[in-house]
Design an enzyme around this catalytic site. Sequence first.
Site, short mmCIF file in Angstrom:
data_model
loop_
_atom_site.label_atom_id
_atom_site.label_comp_id
_atom_site.label_asym_id
_atom_site.label_seq_id
_atom_site.Cartn_x
_atom_site.Cartn_y
_atom_site.Cartn_z
N VAL A 13 0.75 -1.19 -0.09
CA VAL A 13 -0.03 0.09 -0.08
C VAL A 13 0.92 1.29 0.14
O VAL A 13 1.79 1.23 0.72
CB VAL A 13 -0.91 0.10 1.40
N HIS B 189 9.22 -4.84 20.20
CA HIS B 189 7.99 -4.37 20.70
C HIS B 189 7.71 -3.03 20.52
O HIS B 189 7.08 -2.40 21.47
CB HIS B 189 7.93 -4.89 21.95
N HIS C 276 5.06 -8.55 26.30
CA HIS C 276 5.23 -8.55 24.69
C HIS C 276 3.78 -8.17 24.16
O HIS C 276 2.89 -8.41 24.76
CB HIS C 276 5.61 -9.85 24.31
#
Length: 621
Positions: free
Chosen positions: A269, A555, A599
């Site tokens: 995209v 993360h 996490h």
Amino acid sequence: MIIRCTQSLYTAATILLYLSTLVAISSAAIYDQYSDLPLGKEYDFIIAGGGTAGIALASRLSEDSAFNVLVLEAGTSSVGVFNITVPYFATRTVLQYDWNLTTTVQPGLGDRWLFFPRGFILGGSSSINGMFYTRGSSDDFNRFADTTGDDGWSWDSIQQYLALNEKLVPPAGNPNTTGEYNPNVHYYNGAVDVSLPSFSQSIDSKVLDAVDELGGIYSYNEDVNSGSPLGLGWLPRTIDSEGRRSSSVTAYLPDESKDNLDVLVNARVARVVPTSNTTLNSTTRYSFRTVEFTQDITNITLTQITASKEVIICGGVVGSPQILLNSGIGNSTTLLAAGITALVDLPSVGQNLSDQAFIANAFLASTTDTYDDINRNDTVSNEVLAEWMGEDGQGDFQGAGPLGDTFANQISYYRISEELTDEYGDFAAGATSPHLEIYPGNGYFIAPPTTGYYMSMTTVVVSPASRGSITINGSNPFTPPIIDPGYLTAKFDTVAMKEAFKIVYTFLNASVWDGYILEPPTGLPSIPDFFTMNATELDVQLESYIRNSTGSSAHPVGTVAMSAKDASYGALDPDLKVKGVDGLRVVDASAFPFVTCSHTQVPVYVFAERAAVLIKTSWQQ
């Protein structure tokens, strides 16, 4: 189809036989070419990004047969990819499934740049991550609720979405897990398989004995997913009862094709495009319901497709702000400087990047009973692969042995001292939320040296103060963005990591480890020296080691953060709609205003599940 197996004991035919069972697990309508999509089909929702959030959201929206849903995924299909199915192979860096992004040079890390891992495959990071199933603390979600003014993000409110997501199952081989979790805080009928460790590591008993010996902050926590994670407990993971990775694809894509859910892979995209606008009091409000993408990154032939209801960006912490900025949604001044026409002035887009600083610390151990040979010895690798596939190696799958697990069996959480939070601030979500995560591992984390056997003690600052940004690098929408996480730019993060090492060394100084640890990682003192060194010298040594060893925990969050509906900052309203426009939402970790102390996989699933409910409710009225 990609097959990677060390030298092999197994023929390609054997692996293909096994893979045929995997394809049956997930056989939704996945298309390689735009021209293969059903001719003339109109879509109510277009989801830009088929990762952890995007696939879960698409599946839930398509439960309403009145909605047609299209997912555009930049990477390839993950269905039948052998390497990502075997849980322990997460320790093998497979670059063809990653975006291969890097950060800018980081002043806080001794002017090093870092690899910034992001999944480039259907399922996104859920297809390549370490599979840790950790929810975070109740404080994390209550802080989301307080920040946004929406109680629907509170810990109590999100339990319904955890129930939709989690399916706790017995580990492969059905070992006794009594006392390793609290059955009352888990759910059993959701989409994603979650299990406790199936294979005992040689250090398990020592870890638990050290906990019993030390007590205090090291005390046993029966269930780190209860909302109160402090202490040490067993680590659930997204692995099914047959020892296979459970990703958003295996969990949420239907066993049989749905007429109203299509997935197009290899579709990158570029931007979202206004489909209409209205002007009131000299202010133009745009509706963004058209997506522009390419399947030809070399020649960049662009295709546009329009949703009748909404476009939902699920591009992740890097991709989502990049798409918005390329669409003219962001800081007007910086957009104009990059050659982008500024349509919506939303300065928070790309800001607030937060990642957890991470170090995998490998101590040389006086044993050969570790996992190190799995990733450096073809004979051992093939032996444990035979065990995982079934003793005859002919696809009689059992999921046995170390390959049916991830690389850690326990996980622990800690707060730094009140004296330090008084001096440097407290960036955890609440008084019972941790600043630090530490987990033991029976071997070198990734790519072990050719000799030696190790025990890892991985240290993570889970409630960081440092912030960074994502910015575009010119007007070409496919040029990799400028990623500056700002690691260790806040003093708190370095102080917290130093405390992590004090916790690690005290843990390894328990009597159960006597004679087990031979040498520390290069740059750290021995265990006896740690407790006898001059305090100033120790501080200098830790500072140097931390700045030269810290990496990304993978993360990152926060680059399209939500805030209260009337807030002067933030990029999203609490319902995940982009502020100041119509027809556009963002659903992924970029929406988090703060990183959770966990996490991020589980919180991302929670956001996807709640987003599905919010979207369906708004269009079913």
